[in-house]
Design a protein around this motif. Structure first.
Motif, PDB file in Angstrom:
ATOM      1  N   LEU A   7       4.833  -3.793 -12.117  1.00  0.00           N
ATOM      2  CA  LEU A   7       3.693  -3.330 -11.564  1.00  0.00           C
ATOM      3  C   LEU A   7       2.594  -3.886 -12.149  1.00  0.00           C
ATOM      4  O   LEU A   7       2.060  -2.916 -11.182  1.00  0.00           O
ATOM      5  N   ALA A   8       2.328  -3.148 -13.976  1.00  0.00           N
ATOM      6  CA  ALA A   8       1.092  -3.678 -13.814  1.00  0.00           C
ATOM      7  C   ALA A   8       0.572  -5.239 -13.632  1.00  0.00           C
ATOM      8  O   ALA A   8      -0.288  -5.234 -13.364  1.00  0.00           O
ATOM      9  N   ARG A   9       1.471  -5.674 -12.907  1.00  0.00           N
ATOM     10  CA  ARG A   9       0.968  -7.119 -12.110  1.00  0.00           C
ATOM     11  C   ARG A   9       0.439  -6.749 -10.777  1.00  0.00           C
ATOM     12  O   ARG A   9      -0.867  -7.756 -11.165  1.00  0.00           O
ATOM     13  N   ALA A  10       1.031  -6.454 -10.180  1.00  0.00           N
ATOM     14  CA  ALA A  10       1.037  -6.467  -9.114  1.00  0.00           C
ATOM     15  C   ALA A  10      -0.366  -4.648  -8.654  1.00  0.00           C
ATOM     16  O   ALA A  10      -0.878  -5.396  -7.629  1.00  0.00           O
ATOM     17  N   MET A  11      -0.266  -4.143  -9.009  1.00  0.00           N
ATOM     18  CA  MET A  11      -0.684  -3.306  -9.174  1.00  0.00           C
ATOM     19  C   MET A  11      -1.443  -2.383 -10.287  1.00  0.00           C
ATOM     20  O   MET A  11      -0.654  -0.997 -10.534  1.00  0.00           O
ATOM     21  N   PRO A  12      -2.839  -2.871 -11.393  1.00  0.00           N
ATOM     22  CA  PRO A  12      -2.400  -2.549 -11.828  1.00  0.00           C
ATOM     23  C   PRO A  12      -3.232  -0.446 -12.110  1.00  0.00           C
ATOM     24  O   PRO A  12      -2.764   0.066 -12.859  1.00  0.00           O
ATOM     25  N   ALA A  13      -3.840  -0.299 -10.935  1.00  0.00           N
ATOM     26  CA  ALA A  13      -4.422   0.530 -10.978  1.00  0.00           C
ATOM     27  C   ALA A  13      -3.709   1.392 -11.169  1.00  0.00           C
ATOM     28  O   ALA A  13      -3.696   2.991 -11.311  1.00  0.00           O
ATOM     29  N   MET A  14      -2.595   1.222 -10.426  1.00  0.00           N
ATOM     30  CA  MET A  14      -1.228   2.431  -9.594  1.00  0.00           C
ATOM     31  C   MET A  14      -0.743   3.409 -11.498  1.00  0.00           C
ATOM     32  O   MET A  14      -0.590   3.923 -10.999  1.00  0.00           O
ATOM     33  N   LEU A  15      -1.058   2.572 -12.885  1.00  0.00           N
ATOM     34  CA  LEU A  15      -0.558   2.878 -13.868  1.00  0.00           C
ATOM     35  C   LEU A  15      -1.372   3.791 -14.480  1.00  0.00           C
ATOM     36  O   LEU A  15      -0.951   4.702 -14.653  1.00  0.00           O
ATOM     37  N   LEU A  76       9.116  -1.623  -6.193  1.00  0.00           N
ATOM     38  CA  LEU A  76       7.979  -3.403  -6.107  1.00  0.00           C
ATOM     39  C   LEU A  76       8.458  -4.258  -5.302  1.00  0.00           C
ATOM     40  O   LEU A  76       9.628  -4.894  -5.829  1.00  0.00           O
ATOM     41  N   GLU A  77       7.972  -4.805  -4.338  1.00  0.00           N
ATOM     42  CA  GLU A  77       8.481  -5.721  -3.411  1.00  0.00           C
ATOM     43  C   GLU A  77       7.039  -6.494  -3.120  1.00  0.00           C
ATOM     44  O   GLU A  77       6.321  -6.800  -1.956  1.00  0.00           O
ATOM     45  N   GLY A  78       7.185  -7.789  -3.769  1.00  0.00           N
ATOM     46  CA  GLY A  78       5.681  -8.228  -3.764  1.00  0.00           C
ATOM     47  C   GLY A  78       5.019  -7.759  -4.503  1.00  0.00           C
ATOM     48  O   GLY A  78       5.343  -7.312  -5.774  1.00  0.00           O
ATOM     49  N   ASP A  79       3.516  -7.504  -3.417  1.00  0.00           N
ATOM     50  CA  ASP A  79       2.786  -6.520  -4.740  1.00  0.00           C
ATOM     51  C   ASP A  79       2.119  -5.805  -3.381  1.00  0.00           C
ATOM     52  O   ASP A  79       1.355  -4.757  -3.742  1.00  0.00           O
ATOM     53  N   ASN A  80       3.876  -4.879  -2.676  1.00  0.00           N
ATOM     54  CA  ASN A  80       3.625  -3.480  -1.941  1.00  0.00           C
ATOM     55  C   ASN A  80       4.900  -2.673  -2.484  1.00  0.00           C
ATOM     56  O   ASN A  80       6.072  -3.142  -3.288  1.00  0.00           O
ATOM     57  N   LEU A  81       4.599  -1.387  -3.015  1.00  0.00           N
ATOM     58  CA  LEU A  81       5.915  -0.301  -3.745  1.00  0.00           C
ATOM     59  C   LEU A  81       6.075  -0.217  -2.036  1.00  0.00           C
ATOM     60  O   LEU A  81       5.637   0.220  -1.285  1.00  0.00           O
ATOM     61  N   VAL A  82       7.268  -0.147  -2.212  1.00  0.00           N
ATOM     62  CA  VAL A  82       8.005   0.124  -0.931  1.00  0.00           C
ATOM     63  C   VAL A  82       8.601   1.659  -1.111  1.00  0.00           C
ATOM     64  O   VAL A  82       9.470   2.142  -2.033  1.00  0.00           O
ATOM     65  N   TRP A  83       8.771   2.749  -0.313  1.00  0.00           N
ATOM     66  CA  TRP A  83       9.180   3.701  -0.307  1.00  0.00           C
ATOM     67  C   TRP A  83      10.348   3.673   1.120  1.00  0.00           C
ATOM     68  O   TRP A  83      10.615   3.162   2.053  1.00  0.00           O
ATOM     69  N   GLN A  84      11.862   4.353   0.291  1.00  0.00           N
ATOM     70  CA  GLN A  84      12.631   4.826   2.282  1.00  0.00           C
ATOM     71  C   GLN A  84      13.517   6.272   1.650  1.00  0.00           C
ATOM     72  O   GLN A  84      13.844   6.283   0.824  1.00  0.00           O
ATOM     73  N   THR A  85      13.024   7.679   2.198  1.00  0.00           N
ATOM     74  CA  THR A  85      13.836   8.594   1.540  1.00  0.00           C
ATOM     75  C   THR A  85      13.806   9.190   3.329  1.00  0.00           C
ATOM     76  O   THR A  85      13.849   8.686   4.065  1.00  0.00           O
ATOM     77  N   TRP A  93      -0.603  -0.142  -1.575  1.00  0.00           N
ATOM     78  CA  TRP A  93      -1.104  -1.228  -1.912  1.00  0.00           C
ATOM     79  C   TRP A  93      -2.278  -0.967  -2.948  1.00  0.00           C
ATOM     80  O   TRP A  93      -2.700   0.555  -1.882  1.00  0.00           O
ATOM     81  N   GLN A  94      -2.968  -2.131  -3.909  1.00  0.00           N
ATOM     82  CA  GLN A  94      -3.694  -2.100  -4.438  1.00  0.00           C
ATOM     83  C   GLN A  94      -5.086  -2.144  -3.620  1.00  0.00           C
ATOM     84  O   GLN A  94      -4.580  -3.576  -2.828  1.00  0.00           O
TER      85      GLN A  94
END
Length: 151
Positions: A7-15, A76-85, A93-94
């Motif tokens: 996640l830090a690689r794909a979306m560092p701001a998320m952390l 994380l799937e590629g550079d996107n965070l994916v949800w299914q609820t 994405w960032q």
């Protein structure tokens, strides 16, 4: 590689959103009238391993005594965070400006989705969230959230 490192690689701001946040959600209709407001306490976590790269826990409380709790994970799937609820599905994405963007389809509201923008202030201790709701392809309502980091 751990989930957190991916996640830090794909979306560092998320952390930067890790930890406890307290604030308000305020919902407005198409005329700008506030139709709902409630307090929210949110815990954002980033497990090193397991099914989820991100887990969010929410505790909501209204002035009339109603409460609700939600917990959901994102993968994380590629550079996107994916949800299914059971309430929504979609992805986040960032941007280049470290703003988080989400596109979430509502499962509990027919033909509805929202676009969410989440921006952390330079102080790292406050953030704002704006939801643009659409139903049947048209703007429907808006949600404004302001939160402060508490831990």
């Amino acid at each position: 590689m751990s989930n957190r490192a991916e996640l830090a690689r794909a979306m560092p701001a998320m952390l930067r959103h890790e930890g406890w946040w307290n604030g308000w959600y305020r919902h407005f209709d198409g005329e700008g009238k506030m139709v709902d407001a409630h307090r929210v306490k949110t815990w954002c976590e980033f497990p090193d391993a397991g099914e989820w790269h991100y887990i969010q826990h929410n505790w909501l409380e209204w002035d009339d005594g109603r409460t609700a709790t939600y917990e959901f994970g994102g993968r994380l799937e590629g550079d996107n965070l994916v949800w299914q609820t059971d309430r929504f599905s979609g992805y986040g994405w960032q941007t280049h400006e470290d703003v988080l963007m989400l596109r979430l389809e509502r499962q509990d509201v027919p033909d509805a989705y929202y676009i969410e923008m989440i921006a952390i202030a330079a102080d790292g201790q406050t953030r704002s969230r704006t939801w643009e709701w659409f139903q049947h392809g048209r703007p429907w309502k808006w949600t404004l959230c302001n939160e402060e980091k508490t831990g």
